[in-house]
Design a protein around this motif. Structure first.
Motif, mmCIF file in Angstrom:
data_model
loop_
_atom_site.group_PDB
_atom_site.id
_atom_site.type_symbol
_atom_site.label_atom_id
_atom_site.label_comp_id
_atom_site.label_asym_id
_atom_site.label_seq_id
_atom_site.Cartn_x
_atom_site.Cartn_y
_atom_site.Cartn_z
ATOM 1 N N ILE A 100 0.980 -1.402 0.075
ATOM 2 C CA ILE A 100 0.004 -0.124 0.046
ATOM 3 C C ILE A 100 0.654 1.345 -0.066
ATOM 4 O O ILE A 100 0.560 2.267 -0.637
ATOM 5 C CB ILE A 100 -0.929 -0.108 1.255
ATOM 6 C CG1 ILE A 100 -1.930 -1.130 1.075
ATOM 7 C CG2 ILE A 100 -1.469 1.257 1.531
ATOM 8 C CD1 ILE A 100 -2.612 -1.276 2.090
ATOM 9 N N ILE A 101 1.831 1.236 0.901
ATOM 10 C CA ILE A 101 2.930 2.313 0.731
ATOM 11 C C ILE A 101 3.481 2.495 -0.530
ATOM 12 O O ILE A 101 3.720 3.844 -0.834
ATOM 13 C CB ILE A 101 3.828 2.341 1.945
ATOM 14 C CG1 ILE A 101 3.212 2.151 3.380
ATOM 15 C CG2 ILE A 101 4.911 3.223 2.056
ATOM 16 C CD1 ILE A 101 4.114 1.831 4.363
ATOM 17 N N GLN A 102 3.943 1.409 -1.102
ATOM 18 C CA GLN A 102 4.614 1.540 -2.367
ATOM 19 C C GLN A 102 3.570 2.374 -3.355
ATOM 20 O O GLN A 102 4.132 3.065 -4.102
ATOM 21 C CB GLN A 102 4.966 0.172 -2.894
ATOM 22 C CG GLN A 102 5.819 0.226 -4.326
ATOM 23 C CD GLN A 102 6.101 -1.254 -4.474
ATOM 24 O OE1 GLN A 102 5.624 -2.141 -3.927
ATOM 25 N NE2 GLN A 102 6.954 -1.220 -5.507
ATOM 26 N N LEU A 120 1.933 9.501 -5.645
ATOM 27 C CA LEU A 120 2.264 10.885 -5.693
ATOM 28 C C LEU A 120 3.478 11.103 -6.616
ATOM 29 O O LEU A 120 3.358 12.407 -6.942
ATOM 30 C CB LEU A 120 2.917 10.839 -4.011
ATOM 31 C CG LEU A 120 2.094 10.590 -2.876
ATOM 32 C CD1 LEU A 120 2.946 10.689 -1.628
ATOM 33 C CD2 LEU A 120 1.097 11.777 -2.885
ATOM 34 N N VAL A 121 4.243 10.114 -7.023
ATOM 35 C CA VAL A 121 5.110 10.707 -8.027
ATOM 36 C C VAL A 121 4.539 11.008 -9.242
ATOM 37 O O VAL A 121 4.875 11.987 -10.031
ATOM 38 C CB VAL A 121 6.306 9.477 -8.447
ATOM 39 C CG1 VAL A 121 6.966 9.580 -9.595
ATOM 40 C CG2 VAL A 121 6.996 9.221 -7.130
ATOM 41 N N TYR A 122 3.505 10.286 -9.538
ATOM 42 C CA TYR A 122 2.834 10.615 -10.964
ATOM 43 C C TYR A 122 2.058 11.941 -10.749
ATOM 44 O O TYR A 122 1.969 12.410 -11.517
ATOM 45 C CB TYR A 122 1.620 9.423 -10.890
ATOM 46 C CG TYR A 122 2.354 8.181 -11.941
ATOM 47 C CD1 TYR A 122 2.594 8.472 -13.341
ATOM 48 C CD2 TYR A 122 2.725 6.987 -11.308
ATOM 49 C CE1 TYR A 122 3.344 7.293 -14.004
ATOM 50 C CE2 TYR A 122 3.163 6.011 -12.143
ATOM 51 C CZ TYR A 122 3.486 6.093 -13.385
ATOM 52 O OH TYR A 122 4.138 5.044 -14.107
ATOM 53 N N ALA A 123 1.456 12.034 -9.568
ATOM 54 C CA ALA A 123 0.810 13.269 -9.482
ATOM 55 C C ALA A 123 1.616 14.422 -9.516
ATOM 56 O O ALA A 123 1.234 15.525 -10.224
ATOM 57 C CB ALA A 123 -0.141 13.225 -7.997
ATOM 58 N N PHE A 124 2.820 14.393 -8.821
ATOM 59 C CA PHE A 124 3.941 15.297 -9.094
ATOM 60 C C PHE A 124 4.153 15.728 -10.290
ATOM 61 O O PHE A 124 4.347 16.895 -10.848
ATOM 62 C CB PHE A 124 5.249 15.029 -8.174
ATOM 63 C CG PHE A 124 6.345 16.080 -8.338
ATOM 64 C CD1 PHE A 124 6.160 17.007 -7.594
ATOM 65 C CD2 PHE A 124 7.416 15.952 -9.286
ATOM 66 C CE1 PHE A 124 7.045 18.216 -7.510
ATOM 67 C CE2 PHE A 124 8.410 16.833 -9.200
ATOM 68 C CZ PHE A 124 8.219 18.021 -8.399
ATOM 69 N N PHE A 125 4.224 14.794 -11.421
ATOM 70 C CA PHE A 125 4.376 14.972 -12.686
ATOM 71 C C PHE A 125 3.469 15.450 -13.575
ATOM 72 O O PHE A 125 3.624 16.382 -14.568
ATOM 73 C CB PHE A 125 5.382 13.779 -13.551
ATOM 74 C CG PHE A 125 6.774 13.312 -12.953
ATOM 75 C CD1 PHE A 125 7.793 14.485 -13.207
ATOM 76 C CD2 PHE A 125 7.022 12.681 -11.928
ATOM 77 C CE1 PHE A 125 8.762 14.233 -12.898
ATOM 78 C CE2 PHE A 125 8.472 12.290 -11.794
ATOM 79 C CZ PHE A 125 9.198 13.114 -12.000
ATOM 80 N N TYR A 126 2.313 14.961 -13.421
ATOM 81 C CA TYR A 126 1.287 15.175 -14.344
ATOM 82 C C TYR A 126 0.039 15.970 -13.801
ATOM 83 O O TYR A 126 -0.673 16.290 -14.659
ATOM 84 C CB TYR A 126 0.752 13.691 -14.700
ATOM 85 C CG TYR A 126 1.627 12.920 -15.559
ATOM 86 C CD1 TYR A 126 1.955 13.098 -16.649
ATOM 87 C CD2 TYR A 126 2.194 11.846 -14.896
ATOM 88 C CE1 TYR A 126 2.781 12.473 -17.517
ATOM 89 C CE2 TYR A 126 3.179 11.069 -15.830
ATOM 90 C CZ TYR A 126 3.541 11.218 -16.924
ATOM 91 O OH TYR A 126 4.271 10.833 -17.578
ATOM 92 N N VAL A 127 -0.195 16.409 -12.530
ATOM 93 C CA VAL A 127 -1.186 17.288 -12.252
ATOM 94 C C VAL A 127 -0.991 18.421 -12.780
ATOM 95 O O VAL A 127 -2.002 19.241 -13.137
ATOM 96 C CB VAL A 127 -1.244 17.293 -10.629
ATOM 97 C CG1 VAL A 127 -2.149 18.295 -10.130
ATOM 98 C CG2 VAL A 127 -1.796 16.026 -10.067
ATOM 99 N N PRO A 128 0.055 19.106 -12.667
ATOM 100 C CA PRO A 128 0.220 20.496 -13.487
ATOM 101 C C PRO A 128 -0.108 20.596 -14.754
ATOM 102 O O PRO A 128 -1.008 21.268 -15.291
ATOM 103 C CB PRO A 128 1.621 20.821 -13.243
ATOM 104 C CG PRO A 128 2.279 20.100 -12.035
ATOM 105 C CD PRO A 128 1.259 18.711 -12.166
ATOM 106 N N LEU A 129 0.077 19.377 -15.641
ATOM 107 C CA LEU A 129 -0.258 19.172 -17.051
ATOM 108 C C LEU A 129 -1.659 19.014 -17.112
ATOM 109 O O LEU A 129 -2.393 19.754 -17.857
ATOM 110 C CB LEU A 129 0.450 18.116 -17.696
ATOM 111 C CG LEU A 129 2.001 18.249 -17.778
ATOM 112 C CD1 LEU A 129 2.605 16.688 -18.277
ATOM 113 C CD2 LEU A 129 2.384 19.213 -18.962
ATOM 114 N N LEU A 130 -2.492 18.345 -16.113
ATOM 115 C CA LEU A 130 -3.826 18.194 -15.992
ATOM 116 C C LEU A 130 -4.562 19.410 -15.854
ATOM 117 O O LEU A 130 -5.505 19.928 -16.704
ATOM 118 C CB LEU A 130 -4.162 17.147 -15.138
ATOM 119 C CG LEU A 130 -5.760 16.904 -14.863
ATOM 120 C CD1 LEU A 130 -6.410 16.397 -16.219
ATOM 121 C CD2 LEU A 130 -5.975 15.948 -13.884
ATOM 122 N N ILE A 131 -3.842 20.371 -14.850
ATOM 123 C CA ILE A 131 -4.315 21.588 -14.673
ATOM 124 C C ILE A 131 -4.618 22.537 -15.728
ATOM 125 O O ILE A 131 -5.581 23.068 -16.087
ATOM 126 C CB ILE A 131 -3.876 22.458 -13.576
ATOM 127 C CG1 ILE A 131 -4.220 21.446 -12.179
ATOM 128 C CG2 ILE A 131 -4.249 23.643 -13.273
ATOM 129 C CD1 ILE A 131 -3.208 21.917 -10.930
#
Length: 257
Positions: A5-7, A13-24
């Protein structure tokens, strides 16, 4: 179970760090609110506004032209350099090997200033040619490293066996060496295309006032705030890049089969 679960949370979180700005950015391309970052409603009018902005479209076309030409030139030079470093012994081989890695670590601002000095000393007018040469210099070392990593474990006896069976050096290269290095060559081209397309610092030094490219254009525009048509253009370019990457992966997958 807990470690898994931690993994998964960490990967998320890594994917969110890279792709959330692009999604916004992608979402704001369809936001009807022109000035505030709050959502006002869905609209497509920024795309029509974009196609009326000839200056921005011209800069985008210039960037794509330079990126394609620079990626192709850097792929040819970088691949040949990698093959020479791997297969041949010649005077200056070690300095060339070190200089390839040195160029990948050099700051963009240092490369931009040094190339500008060279162009001025040679009395070359700043524009498409200087920008293309600078981007090839920027991208070629990355292609060399990518191809070298691919052929590091290459067995030279395959070429010798092909030559013993009557194949010429050109046929051995075309039928043996090129298929083995093809994934790395494609990856090097895509990496070069991306590096050239989003370069700001080197482009700002070596491009002229008559040839404007998109990164420099957007950098000058965002000082007054990001306009919605810029978000629309960024969304189109993101989709275009995604299509290229997916297409290359499909081609590589079919070649492996």
């Amino acid at each position: 179970m807990k470690g898994r679960i931690i993994q998964r949370v960490y990967v998320g979180l890594v994917y969110a760090f890279f792709y959330v700005p692009l999604l916004i950015m992608f979402i704001y391309a369809f936001n009807d609110n022109k000035y505030a970052p709050t959502w006002k409603g869905f609209t497509l009018r920024w795309f029509s506004t974009l196609f009326d902005n000839t200056a921005l479209l011209d800069a985008a076309i210039n960037s794509l032209t330079v990126a394609v030409c620079a990626a192709s030139g850097a792929t040819i030079l970088g691949s040949l350099a990698a093959l020479c470093l791997k297969r041949y012994s010649f005077a200056g081989r070690k300095p060339l090997f070190v200089s390839v890695f040195l160029l990948t670590l050099s700051p963009d601002i240092v490369m931009g200033i040094s190339l500008l000095i060279v162009f001025i000393a040679c009395k070359i007018e700043l524009g498409f040619v200087t920008l293309l040469v600078a981007h090839i210099v920027l991208c070629a070392p990355f292609v060399t490293i990518t191809v070298l990593a691919r052929i590091a474990e290459f067995d030279e006896h395959l070429i010798e066996a092909a030559r013993d069976l009557g194949a010429s050096e050109a046929k051995a290269f075309w039928h043996i060496l090129l298929p083995i290095t093809a994934p790395a060559v494609v990856a090097g081209w895509l990496l070069s295309f991306t590096l050239s397309l989003d370069d700001v610092l080197i482009s700002a030094f070596v491009t002229g006032p008559t040839y404007e490219v998109l990164p420099v254009k957007i950098f000058s525009m965002v000082k007054l705030g990001v306009k919605p048509d810029v978000n629309a253009l960024a969304a189109i370019m993101f989709v275009f890049t995604l299509i290229i990457v997916l297409s290359s992966q499909i081609i590589i997958h079919h070649r492996r089969k």
